[in-house]
Structures are given as structure tokens and as C-alpha cells.
Design an enzyme around this catalytic site. Structure first.
Site, mmCIF file in Angstrom:
data_model
loop_
_atom_site.group_PDB
_atom_site.id
_atom_site.type_symbol
_atom_site.label_atom_id
_atom_site.label_comp_id
_atom_site.label_asym_id
_atom_site.label_seq_id
_atom_site.Cartn_x
_atom_site.Cartn_y
_atom_site.Cartn_z
ATOM 1 N N ARG A 1 -38.338 -17.934 40.664
ATOM 2 C CA ARG A 1 -38.408 -17.941 39.194
ATOM 3 C C ARG A 1 -37.226 -18.694 38.567
ATOM 4 N NH1 ARG A 1 -40.090 -11.651 38.285
ATOM 5 N NH2 ARG A 1 -42.164 -11.743 39.215
ATOM 6 N N ARG B 1 -37.928 -18.430 32.270
ATOM 7 C CA ARG B 1 -37.449 -17.700 31.102
ATOM 8 C C ARG B 1 -35.939 -17.616 30.947
ATOM 9 N NH1 ARG B 1 -40.639 -12.351 32.481
ATOM 10 N NH2 ARG B 1 -39.786 -12.961 34.507
ATOM 11 N N ARG C 1 -41.481 -24.218 25.621
ATOM 12 C CA ARG C 1 -42.674 -23.387 25.653
ATOM 13 C C ARG C 1 -43.142 -22.908 24.278
ATOM 14 N NH1 ARG C 1 -44.317 -19.622 29.093
ATOM 15 N NH2 ARG C 1 -45.716 -19.192 27.367
ATOM 16 N N ASP D 1 -48.386 -20.059 38.186
ATOM 17 C CA ASP D 1 -48.532 -18.604 38.223
ATOM 18 C C ASP D 1 -49.528 -18.263 39.320
ATOM 19 O OD1 ASP D 1 -49.876 -15.880 37.281
ATOM 20 O OD2 ASP D 1 -47.930 -16.046 36.271
ATOM 21 N N TYR E 1 -54.083 -7.076 41.445
ATOM 22 C CA TYR E 1 -54.315 -7.396 40.037
ATOM 23 C C TYR E 1 -55.806 -7.342 39.687
ATOM 24 C CZ TYR E 1 -49.542 -8.986 39.002
ATOM 25 O OH TYR E 1 -48.191 -9.045 38.771
#
Length: 337
Positions: free
Chosen positions: A22, A26, A35, A71, A148
């Protein structure tokens, strides 16, 4: 050959290669600025945007590898599955897969038909800018994707997914086998466009018993990587009880280790002939630099017992991380501090 590729080839370079799961995302202000106004999955499927986000941490931190910005649910989206990333929650599926008929419905989609055009273009754009820095392609492992899908979204214990393994093992095997082929196809698209390494990422494997992992998961994860034709890293969170199984019978070039287990202990489990990746505690990224520095030096020292060590976190970069902390870690690993 880059230091990271040398480790995955079974060599021990003088300098410890480092990248961060990652790292593209972010924690970087330039990412947040880029973004604005773009939904997560749309960003992943916009080639120039995905390429730029992939490159940002390489420019800033001088890490030894880029990891493709995407993702784990993207291949499912490409297969026509209705999924969205809800801010603050994660992937949410409009139609959870919980019955035999649900499994029959979703597995009727042929993974070979995934439209990887946008992914391939993003990889090509990225590789053209990276030069000698390798690009790591990645995919979610079958269990994490299944967790998921069956739960319909994020879950702490994945009770429905784990129940399906035993209540309807035939449907479970059919679903996991299909997801293995979906992940494999996603990795192949990235490989064919220029990725140099692949990582299979099993976020939720730690909710499994060792017996369930070996029986119901490992064969499908192995099928996703077997014969892929690139060095591979297999990483899972909470996999200490079955860490040796994460080698996938020698298919994986390196095994990722999370922060819960000292790296030298992990090396004893997987054996001295297997490269390891990890395992800085992500929580310590919030600590003062002298505390973090001592921890990183300890991880590097423990990693010397392996045939090769790739320095990384024991999971992904938290969004509140000060990017300068990551840059300092790279400088430390490269002998510049």
C-alpha cells in the site's frame, strides 16, 4: 538485475531491498490530490491515473519496487460482478454468493473473458517510466476474495465463508477454484504487460485453522501461482500457525510475514532456503523516529538468517502515516543513514 529480483532468484545482495505494501495511495498528499472526484475502482481502471499513482511512491521514497495500483476486487468487477468500494468500509457486493445456485451463477463467467485492456495499458505506461525498477503485479488470493463475496462485504470472522467450506464443500471448491482462475488471469494480464514479479495477497487467511487452510485453500492459491513464469511472493495476515504452508510446496519464491512473529522465528519455520518479506510493525510508523529506527534495524538483523530478505511492512501502510517515515526507512535499508 535489481536487488529485489536477486533476492527472489535465491541470491543475497549486499543491500536489503525495500518496498511497502500500500505504498501507492492514501498516505501520500499527491495521491489524495490526484484522487479528488474519482471513485476508487474508477481510478484503478483509468490507465494514466493508475500509472501515475503507482509511480508516486517510487519518486518520493526511492523504493526498490513499484507495486501496481489496483484493488483485489478489480478482476471481479471486470468479470461483471457488481461491487463498489464504500469509503470507510471497503468492498461491498450487491449480490453475495451464499448458495449453490449463487455459486453456479457466478462461476458460469469464464475468467478467460476478463477484459484486461485498461489494466494492461496502465502496466505498460508504468513500466515505460520505471526504468530498472521492477513492477510488482498483484492479485487477491482465493480465500480473501471468497470471504468478501460470501459475506457481501468486510467481516471480522468470515463465519459464512468458513461455514460454506464444511456445510457445502462441493460449492466451496467450485467457488474457490473459479476465484483461483480469476486471480491467475489478473496476474497474467499484468505479467504480459511488463510486470517483473507477482504477489498473491491473502488478507483474511488468518481467520482459518491450519487444517482448513491446508485442505480448502492452499490448493487453490497454489493453482493461482503455479507456472506463472515470474518470481512470486505469497503474503497473508495472521498466517503464523501455517506459515510453512504459505510456501505452496515451493511454488512461492518468497513468503511474506506479518508483524506478529519475529522474523528469525519465521525463518526457522519456512527454512533457510526460502526468501522472506517483512515485517515492520505498521503501528510503529506512528512512533518517534528513534523508536522506529531501532525496530527497523532489528527486523533487518533478524532477516539476515534467511537466504534473502525483502524489507517491508507486516501489512499495508496506514493512511495516517507520515510519508517521511517511509523515506527514512528506505534510506536506512540502503545504508544512507
Amino acid at each position: 538485475m535489481s536487488d529485489l529480483l536477486r533476492v527472489l532468484a535465491g541470491e543475497t545482495p549486499e543491500r536489503t531491498p525495500v518496498w511497502f505494501m500500500r505504498q501507492a495511495g492514501r498516505s501520500l498528499p499527491e495521491y489524495r490530490e490526484l484522487r479528488v472526484g474519482t471513485r476508487m475502482l474508477d481510478a484503478c481502471l483509468t490507465p494514466d491515473l493508475a500509472a501515475e499513482i503507482t509511480l508516486q511512491p517510487v519518486r518520493r521514497h526511492r523504493v526498490d519496487a513499484a507495486v501496481f495500483f489496483s484493488d483485489i476486487v478489480i478482476p471481479l468487477r471486470l468479470a461483471g460482478v457488481e461491487v463498489e468500494i464504500e469509503p470507510g468500509r471497503g468492498p461491498v457486493f450487491a449480490h453475495p454468493v451464499r448458495t449453490a445456485s449463487d455459486v453456479d451463477r457466478i462461476t458460469a463467467i469464464d475468467p478467460a473473458d476478463l477484459d484486461g485492456t485498461a489494466i494492461a495499458e496502465a502496466v505498460r505506461l508504468t513500466v515505460a517510466e520505471l526504468g530498472d525498477t521492477p513492477l510488482i503485479g498483484f492479485a487477491g488470493a482465493p480465500f480473501t476474495l471468497a470471504a468478501y463475496l460470501v459475506e457481501g462485504g468486510p467481516s471480522k470472522e468470515h463465519l459464512r465463508a468458513r461455514a460454506m467450506m464444511h456445510a457445502d464443500p462441493e460449492s466451496w471448491a467450485k467457488l474457490a477454484g473459479w476465484l483461483s482462475r480469476v486471480s491467475r488471469r489478473f496476474l497474467e494480464i499484468q505479467r504480459d504487460a511488463g510486470a517483473s514479479v507477482v504477489q498473491l495477497f491473502d488478507s483474511w487467511a488468518g481467520s482459518l485453522s491450519a487444517a482448513d487452510y491446508r485442505t480448502h485453500i492452499a490448493p487453490h492459491s497454489k493453482a493461482a501461482l503455479d507456472g506463472i513464469g515470474l518470481p512470486s511472493i505469497h503474503f497473508g495476515v495472521g498466517t503464523g500457525p501455517f506459515l510453512a504452508d504459505m510456501k505452496l510446496d515451493g511454488i512461492a519464491s518468497a513468503v511474506g510475514v506479518d508483524w506478529r512473529m519475529p522474523l528469525d522465528e519465521a525463518i526457522r519455520i519456512v527454512g533457510p532456503d526460502t526468501a522472506v518479506q517483512g515485517n515492520i510493525d505498521p503501528a510503529l510508523l506512528q512512533a518517534p523516529w528513534p523508536v522506529l529506527e531501532a525496530h527497523v534495524r532489528d527486523v533487518i538483523a533478524r532477516g539476515r538468517g534467511a537466504k534473502g530478505h525483502i524489507l517491508n511492512l507486516g501489512h499495508g501502510v496506514p493512511p495516517e502515516t507520515d510519508p517521511d517515515q517511509l523515506t527514512r526507512i528506505v534510506e536506512l535499508a540502503h545504508g544512507e543513514r
